[in-house]
Design a protein around this motif. Structure first.
Motif, PDB file in Angstrom:
ATOM      1  N   LEU A  29       8.450 -16.546 -49.588  1.00 35.53           N
ATOM      2  CA  LEU A  29       9.551 -16.658 -48.621  1.00 35.53           C
ATOM      3  C   LEU A  29       9.959 -18.108 -48.435  1.00 35.53           C
ATOM      4  CD1 LEU A  29       8.474 -13.988 -46.003  1.00 35.53           C
ATOM      5  CD2 LEU A  29      10.392 -13.902 -47.594  1.00 35.53           C
ATOM      6  N   VAL A  30       8.967 -18.996 -48.328  1.00 38.41           N
ATOM      7  CA  VAL A  30       9.308 -20.415 -48.145  1.00 38.41           C
ATOM      8  C   VAL A  30      10.040 -20.943 -49.373  1.00 38.41           C
ATOM      9  CG1 VAL A  30       8.335 -22.722 -47.921  1.00 38.41           C
ATOM     10  CG2 VAL A  30       7.493 -20.893 -46.502  1.00 38.41           C
ATOM     11  N   LEU A  31       9.546 -20.580 -50.558  1.00 38.52           N
ATOM     12  CA  LEU A  31      10.191 -21.060 -51.787  1.00 38.52           C
ATOM     13  C   LEU A  31      11.631 -20.568 -51.868  1.00 38.52           C
ATOM     14  CD1 LEU A  31       7.486 -20.667 -54.539  1.00 38.52           C
ATOM     15  CD2 LEU A  31       8.702 -22.737 -53.971  1.00 38.52           C
ATOM     16  N   ARG A  32      11.859 -19.350 -51.379  1.00 36.17           N
ATOM     17  CA  ARG A  32      13.174 -18.751 -51.524  1.00 36.17           C
ATOM     18  C   ARG A  32      14.140 -19.303 -50.474  1.00 36.17           C
ATOM     19  NH1 ARG A  32      17.440 -16.684 -51.590  1.00 36.17           N
ATOM     20  NH2 ARG A  32      18.074 -14.592 -52.255  1.00 36.17           N
ATOM     21  N   PHE A  33      13.699 -19.332 -49.234  1.00 37.22           N
ATOM     22  CA  PHE A  33      14.651 -19.605 -48.152  1.00 37.22           C
ATOM     23  C   PHE A  33      14.560 -21.019 -47.605  1.00 37.22           C
ATOM     24  CE2 PHE A  33      14.080 -15.000 -48.112  1.00 37.22           C
ATOM     25  CZ  PHE A  33      15.392 -14.641 -48.345  1.00 37.22           C
ATOM     26  N   SER A  34      13.451 -21.705 -47.846  1.00 37.12           N
ATOM     27  CA  SER A  34      13.344 -23.062 -47.324  1.00 37.12           C
ATOM     28  C   SER A  34      12.530 -23.885 -48.318  1.00 37.12           C
ATOM     29  CB  SER A  34      12.668 -23.016 -45.960  1.00 37.12           C
ATOM     30  OG  SER A  34      12.338 -24.314 -45.558  1.00 37.12           O
ATOM     31  N   PRO A  35      13.076 -24.051 -49.532  1.00 42.50           N
ATOM     32  CA  PRO A  35      12.260 -24.622 -50.605  1.00 42.50           C
ATOM     33  C   PRO A  35      11.791 -26.047 -50.317  1.00 42.50           C
ATOM     34  CG  PRO A  35      14.547 -24.404 -51.276  1.00 42.50           C
ATOM     35  CD  PRO A  35      14.426 -23.708 -49.966  1.00 42.50           C
ATOM     36  N   ARG A  36      12.423 -26.707 -49.351  1.00 37.92           N
ATOM     37  CA  ARG A  36      11.989 -28.070 -49.073  1.00 37.92           C
ATOM     38  C   ARG A  36      10.860 -28.115 -48.051  1.00 37.92           C
ATOM     39  NH1 ARG A  36      15.401 -32.217 -49.949  1.00 37.92           N
ATOM     40  NH2 ARG A  36      15.629 -32.828 -47.786  1.00 37.92           N
TER      41      ARG A  36
END
Lengths: 363, 434
Positions: B421-428
């Motif tokens: 989820l982090v990689l997809r929606f908030s990759p930074r």
């Protein structure tokens, strides 16, 4: 060294001949014994293991060739496929279905493949497609595949647990060590496990089908074209999503078959599949990433080196040089270091031939 | 660079979560999470140097941590004198011979001109070297492992203070990283990943099987501590008097004092490393690293030696991981080779870095502490959740039994989902690079 005196009761007349032969030509019989021992403990296991690695490496190399990233979730895809097949097998066994001498898992295999294909297609739709459209760097996709690995691993543990599962049924041996000894009168037995034989036969069929598909069918040719030059393939009207879908389905099939064969031959334990990742990647890289023939060759190179180097040659050496009584096991490396073998081969290839034994990307 | 108010808030949230555990459960548990969280933050700093600064994909973190753990044994355990007498010098001689064979092989490869003689010479040196090494090594190991195997069976260590082991652990990890980096860097990025995966499996295999070194699966326990023992505190009249004056139970107070002492040590190391990492990142060197990461071709055209810089930062990051590994083993007080699991010690660290914010040191620290907290908390939460779901099902129902049994595996699923989820929606990440 008189074998005849140690032969089991009720030997066939043929073995008497061997026994008689022995008294004159002890040396050549020792050589035969050595060869049989070597075949039993090194050749056969290595061929079976090599077939399993080759099937796994084929999946990795196809993903690399067409989707252009190293799929770290592959080991766990194999575990998922094997798990789905095991569940199917249990259901069939509960229904009283069996294949006679063959393992029931073969019947459940198509269902396992279908389940795995659904899983990877959903994963692709939900996860990988986004990054493909973004044209992300391959290393991002590798990290994403790590996340997928986590989830798949969790899924497998959630459904079937972490324990070892045995699901092989049917005949255990094509020929047991005892039967072989009685047949030939040799001191060493050659036991051919039916699962090992099955592995090899299935692997040959699968590889033949795969190459026929890639080289003869329209879809296969479009996949190869896509792998060789994506832009050119797009220009000539190849639908990329279709190619990707076909790739995933084929990878699911390869992974499931490899996983089931490994599970039948050894046993099913989710963590083992994660550990297979290293030899599988080593096979794919040794053969040349993206090259299917390389993946098969790499699988056998890794398997043979691993089994040969970790095998205790005491028995074989005892036949070859009877005067020599080795103190140790005559083992180059203990079996606990089998990873070291894949790793060492990998390092050697990286140092001297980074593109692998079969150069080029020709999927 | 200073922290923005938003980032400060995130840190405060994590500390509030830990403090809440302290109030609701117990301060021992909370401090336990805090200590391991601090160590995890250091691990994440190390991985962030490799991934965040330079874009290097290292999935052998576990191996470097284990090397750090090994260093605590080598440095701080007292030497087993009988074992040294039995075969200590012979083992070291055998190892030297083995190393000499490898060095000779490398020299032969470099010195002998390419031709028919080179490959056979190389193989001959390696084969002969291997057999000589095994001929020297095996009897020595057998002699060492025969020395009271139930109690020792290994060489022990140097008997130095355990704090010395921390930098030594960093050095060991750096050495291993140098060997891996030297072979795998400069090739495709995936190759480094596979090579690190391999080396970490081998390091663990060595720890599990070389009993003369690490006692293998018999574990090494009782590693000396840099902080006082609880029992000594409880026996110290001054301590008991003082805490009783505050109205605390001496037993609880002693455990909390020990944990606080660890927390102080770890915090000091973390702050020092954070300061160094920030200074490095904001120096010309740090800008160069990021320039290389963002465009290798351009950086190379500007005259930067990309492979050498990659090797440098890879070794540095692994050294930090080695340091963290030594700290972790010191905290545990024992080396348990079989406890090193890649999902826990490699991939979890990656989740920390990605969630925290790759390329940002503060992000890595935040991610380390937050994800460690979640890792500890997800299991009881998962069990509670499953308990809630299955509450309506009749007892003995197969699905209920199965769900309750497997609830413990929720962790992996959750961590994987968080990562995706982090990689997809908030990759930074939570605290992005700036």
């Amino acid at each position: 060294m008189l074998v005849a005196t140690r032969a089991p009761f009720g030997v066939a007349s043929g073995s008497c001949w061997f026994g008689f032969h022995l008294s004159r030509q002890e040396g050549s019989l020792d050589l035969l014994n050595a060869i049989v021992a070597f075949a039993n403990f090194v050749m056969l296991p290595a061929v079976a293991y090599g077939s399993q690695l080759a099937l796994g490496a084929l999946g990795v190399t196809m993903i690399y060739g067409i989707l252009r990233f190293s799929n770290f979730a592959h080991g766990d895809t194999m575990a998922f496929g094997a798990m789905a097949t095991i569940l199917g097998t249990w259901w069939l066994q509960a229904m009283g279905v069996s294949l006679g001498p063959f393992p029931t898992a073969l019947l459940a295999l198509p269902a396992g493949i279908a389940a795995t294909a659904v899983l990877v297609l959903i994963t692709d739709r939900l996860v990988y497609r986004f990054y493909r459209e973004q044209k992300s760097a391959p290393v991002i996709l590798v990290i994403v595949s790590m996340g997928v690995m986590f989830v798949t691993n969790g899924l497998v543990r959630f459904v079937i647990g972490v324990d070892e599962q045995r699901f092989a049924d049917g005949a255990r041996f094509i020929i047991t060590a005892r039967e072989f000894k009685e047949l030939t009168g040799l001191k060493e037995g050659l036991a051919i496990k039916s699962t090992a034989m099955l592995t090899v036969v299935v692997a040959i069929i699968v590889v033949a089908l795969l190459f026929w598909f890639l080289n003869r069918t329209r879809t296969g040719k479009s996949m190869r074209a896509f792998s060789d030059n994506e832009d050119l393939a797009l220009l000539s009207g190849i639908n990329p999503e279709r190619v990707v879908m076909m790739t995933w389905i084929m990878v699911a099939a390869l992974a499931t078959i490899a996983g089931v064969l490994y599970g039948l031959d050894k046993s099913f334990k989710p963590f083992n599949y994660f550990q297979l990742l290293l030899p599988i990647f080593a096979s794919a890289i040794v053969g040349g990433l993206g090259n299917p023939i390389g993946a098969i060759a790499g699988g056998f190179v890794i398997a043979f080196s691993e089994v040969t180097i970790t095998y205790a040659f005491k028995k074989v050496a005892g036949y070859l040089i009877p005067a020599w009584e080795p103190q140790g096991l005559v083992q180059l490396l203990s079996t606990d270091y089998k990873f070291a073998v894949s790793f060492a081969i990998l390092i050697v290839v990286l140092l001297f031939r980074p593109t692998g034994l079969f150069r080029g990307k020709a999927l | 660079m200073t922290l923005k108010p938003r980032d400060m808030t995130l840190f405060l949230v994590v500390f509030a979560l830990i403090a809440a555990t302290g109030f609701l459960q117990s301060w021992n548990v909370a401090l336990g999470i805090l200590n391991m969280g601090l160590v995890s933050a250091i691990m994440a700093l190390g991985v962030n140097m490799q991934w965040g600064y330079a874009g290097l994909f290292n999935i052998g973190v576990m191996g470097f941590l284990a090397l750090g753990g090994l260093s605590t044994v080598i440095i701080s355990k007292p030497p087993v004198v009988e074992a040294w007498d039995a075969g200590g010098s012979r083992v070291i001689f055998a190892l030297l011979v083995g190393t000499a064979a490898i060095v000779a092989a490398i020299l032969a490869w470099k010195r002998i001109p390419a031709g028919k003689a080179r490959a056979p010479a190389l193989v001959a040196i390696l084969v002969v070297g291997f057999f000589v090494y095994r001929w020297l090594f095996d009897p020595a190991v057998a002699a060492i492992e025969a020395v009271s195997p139930a109690r020792a069976g290994n060489l022990g260590g140097l008997g130095l203070p355990v704090l010395v082991a921390w930098p030594v652990g960093a050095l060991l990890a750096a050495g291993a990283a140098w060997v891996v980096g030297k072979t795998a860097l400069g090739l495709r990025s995936d190759y480094l990943a596979i090579a690190t995966l391999g080396i970490s499996e081998i390091i663990i295999a060595v720890l599990k099987n070389e009993d003369w070194l690490s006692r293998g699966v018999k574990n090494v326990s009782g590693i000396p501590r840099p902080v006082p023992y609880e029992i000594d505190l409880q026996n110290s009249e001054r301590f008991v008097e003082r805490v009783s004056g505050f109205g605390f139970d001496p037993v609880t107070a002693s455990t909390i004092t020990v944990k606080l002492a660890y927390a102080g040590l770890f915090l000091a190391v973390l702050l020092l490393l954070l300061w160094l990492a920030q200074a490095a990142l904001n120096s010309p060197w740090g800008r160069m690293m990021r320039a290389i990461r963002d465009n290798e071709v351009a950086a190379e055209a500007m005259g930067k030696d990309v492979t050498a810089r990659h090797l440098q930062v890879f070794v540095l990051g692994s050294a930090v991981c080695g340091l963290a590994g030594a700290m972790m083993t010191t905290l545990d007080g024992q080396l348990t080779p079989s406890s090193y699991q890649p999902l826990r010690f490699t991939f979890l660290i990656w989740v920390m870095v990605i969630v925290g914010g790759s390329g940002n040191n503060f992000g890595a620290v935040l991610g380390g502490m937050l994800i460690w907290y979640l890792w500890v908390m997800v299991e009881p939460l998962g069990v509670a959740l499953i308990g809630g779901i299955t509450a309506g099902m009749p007892d003995g129902f197969w699905l209920k039994e199965h769900l309750l049994e497997t609830a413990a595996h929720m962790r992996l699923l959750t961590m994987g989902l968080i990562l995706l989820l982090v990689l997809r929606f908030s990759p930074r990440g939570l605290i992005p690079e700036r």
